[in-house]
Design a protein around this motif. Structure first.
Motif, short mmCIF file in Angstrom:
data_model
loop_
_atom_site.label_atom_id
_atom_site.label_comp_id
_atom_site.label_asym_id
_atom_site.label_seq_id
_atom_site.Cartn_x
_atom_site.Cartn_y
_atom_site.Cartn_z
N ASP A 159 8.30 1.52 6.82
CA ASP A 159 7.21 1.69 5.86
C ASP A 159 7.18 3.11 5.29
O ASP A 159 6.90 3.31 4.10
N LEU A 160 7.48 4.09 6.12
CA LEU A 160 7.48 5.47 5.64
C LEU A 160 8.61 5.67 4.61
O LEU A 160 8.41 6.33 3.58
N SER A 161 9.77 5.08 4.88
CA SER A 161 10.86 5.17 3.89
C SER A 161 10.44 4.51 2.58
O SER A 161 10.77 4.99 1.49
N ILE A 162 9.72 3.40 2.69
CA ILE A 162 9.26 2.69 1.48
C ILE A 162 8.31 3.57 0.68
O ILE A 162 8.43 3.71 -0.54
N ILE A 163 7.36 4.18 1.38
CA ILE A 163 6.39 5.07 0.71
C ILE A 163 7.14 6.23 0.04
O ILE A 163 6.87 6.58 -1.11
N ARG A 164 8.09 6.80 0.77
CA ARG A 164 8.83 7.94 0.20
C ARG A 164 9.55 7.53 -1.09
O ARG A 164 9.54 8.27 -2.07
N LEU A 165 10.16 6.36 -1.07
CA LEU A 165 10.89 5.92 -2.25
C LEU A 165 9.94 5.73 -3.44
O LEU A 165 10.21 6.22 -4.54
#
Ligand code: ACO
Length: 428
Positions: A159-165
């Motif tokens: 989820d954190l990678s998704i938010i970052r993207l």
């Protein structure tokens, strides 16, 4: 509906399972057919091949239906916002107020990118196409967040990678444009919402104030919604195939950006405007260019017409056409290119060549026109598409991983030489 199908080959009959989707779509499951019969199926361009079962987007090309997670594109485009739609597509349900606020907050707190990314950007010549820059910067995230390479991370880490993207793609996109202009980059402004922040990073300059036009921001938000997902298209299929090797989310999305770039896919919006400009420079004779498009000895195609799936109309094109009219009227834009576009559209819709082949204006025909009216430069059009398609790519990657899908690896029918002996140089 029968739950099996039969294929007869070399006098033997094989029974294959038939599956049915929630909207009545029927498919023959050929997954085990080769191990039973030694025979494969072939379908270049995957014209009639399903690669997955997906619960994200439904489209019916004959009826012109497009729904994300069951909600019609018409309703979402009118009533929702891009980040709400992104949440819906990625997580499967519309967020309540608290969840949406949290989601937005998380995104606006990750918009900043590592300062060293500016050094990577500086290495690109100003002639670099922004899609190439975007793809490279997305891949560079694997270097700044090496933990993202682990394919077995927890859902919170994913989820954190998704938010970052979602947070950083607008920054990358605007910076790719600044690089092309030779202007200093603008840092994100987290007080602004998603599209307004992007517009400020694109068009703002450190030497003067920049006021985001709400008409432009609203139109852009709607355009992003219309592009947010489109089931197994070329770039999405690419994201899923790359991700199926357990490459990271960032690597998979970067591959999706490259697949989108081509003029037969997302690059069509840039190609449409270039085509219209070419026709204008040539004197505006649309009949001449229509004839070229129909001539099989001429490689020219009418860009923005035709679609692999939509054979009646593209529902997104209908919404964009209206939005384009509204925006042009509100902004008072009078663009001669538009008259050429309208002329081409009218001619194509009554021309037997286009009617028989069911070639209708697609989303890219009008999106180019509206981006131009919003002041977005032509070479940034496909980047805008990528910004919109991002939640779809993410959702499709996530679904593929959560379903534990096998590595994507098609077969082929070999048609080359049979075994032959090596010929020494003297005897060639
Ligand atoms: N102009 C002229 N003729 C066309 C066009 C066009 N834009 N599109 C298709 N045709 C013709 C083909 O020559 C072919 O004719 P034939 O049957 O006489 O050989 C027939 O229509 C079918 O076309 P295909 O290329 O087989 O259809 P396919 O489904 O493979 O391609 C595609 C779809 C790539 C979108 C095609 O219509 C095209 O090239 N359009 C222009 C580019 C474009 O606008 N792309 C954006 C698509 S939307 C998106 O990706 C977001």
């Amino acid at each position: 509906m029968s739950n099996s199908a039969e294929i007869k080959i070399n006098g033997k009959t094989y029974e294959l399972p038939v599956i049915e989707g929630s909207e009545g779509e029927v498919a023959i499951d050929i997954g085990k057919f080769r191990s039973q019969s030694g025979v494969i199926t072939i379908d270049p361009g995957f014209k009639n091949t399903g690669s997955t079962k997906s619960a994200i987007t439904f489209l019916d090309g004959e009826k012109g239906i497009l729904r994300y997670r069951g909600y019609t594109i018409e309703e979402l485009a009118e009533k929702s916002s891009f980040l709400e739609v992104s949440y819906l597509i990625i997580y499967g349900e519309l967020p309540d107020q608290k969840t949406l606020e949290h989601f937005k907050n998380e995104i606006s707190h990750h918009t900043l990118v590592h300062e060293d990314i500016k050094k990577i950007l500086d290495g690109f010549p100003s002639a670099a196409h922004p899609m190439g820059v975007l793809s490279s910067l997305v891949t560079s995230l694997t270097a700044f967040y090496p933990e993202s390479l682990d394919p077995n991370r927890s859902s919170d880490e994913v989820d954190l990678s998704i938010i970052r993207l979602l947070a950083k793609l607008p920054t990358f996109a605007a910076w790719a444009f600044k690089n092309e202009m030779g202007h200093p980059v603008m840092y994100p402004d987290n007080k602004l919402d998603y599209t307004a922040n992007f517009l400020k990073m694109m068009f703002g300059l450190p030497v003067e104030d920049y006021e985001v036009d709400p008409v432009v921001a609203k139109a852009l938000d709607q355009l992003l919604i219309l592009h947010a997902d489109h089931e197994q298209n070329c770039s999405t299929a690419t994201v899923r195939v790359v991700g199926s090797s357990h490459a990271s989310l960032y690597a998979s999305i970067s591959a999706g950006v490259c697949a989108l770039w081509g003029p037969l896919h997302g690059g069509a919006n840039q190609a449409v405007i270039e085509m219209l400009e070419q026709i204008q420079a040539d004197g505006g004779d649309t009949a001449k260019w229509m004839a070229k498009a129909k001539d099989k000895n001429d490689p020219f195609r009418l860009m923005g017409f035709g679609h692999r799936v939509y054979k009646n109309f593209d529902p997104r094109a209908k919404i964009i056409k209206k939005a384009a009219d509204d925006v042009l009227a509100k902004l008072g834009v009078n663009d001669p290119i538009l008259d050429i576009a309208k002329g081409l559209e009218e001619e194509a819709l009554r021309d037997p060549y286009f009617v028989e082949r069911k070639l209708y204006p697609n989303v890219d025909f009008y999106s180019g026109i509206i981006y131009r009216a919003l002041g977005i430069p032509t070479e940034m059009f496909t980047v805008m598409f990528a910004l919109g398609r991002l939640p779809g790519w993410i959702a499709q990657w996530k679904e593929m991983r959560e379903n534990g899908e096998p590595i994507g690896r098609p077969r082929q029918v070999y048609v080359g030489s049979n075994e032959r002996n090596y010929v020494s140089m003297d005897n060639r």
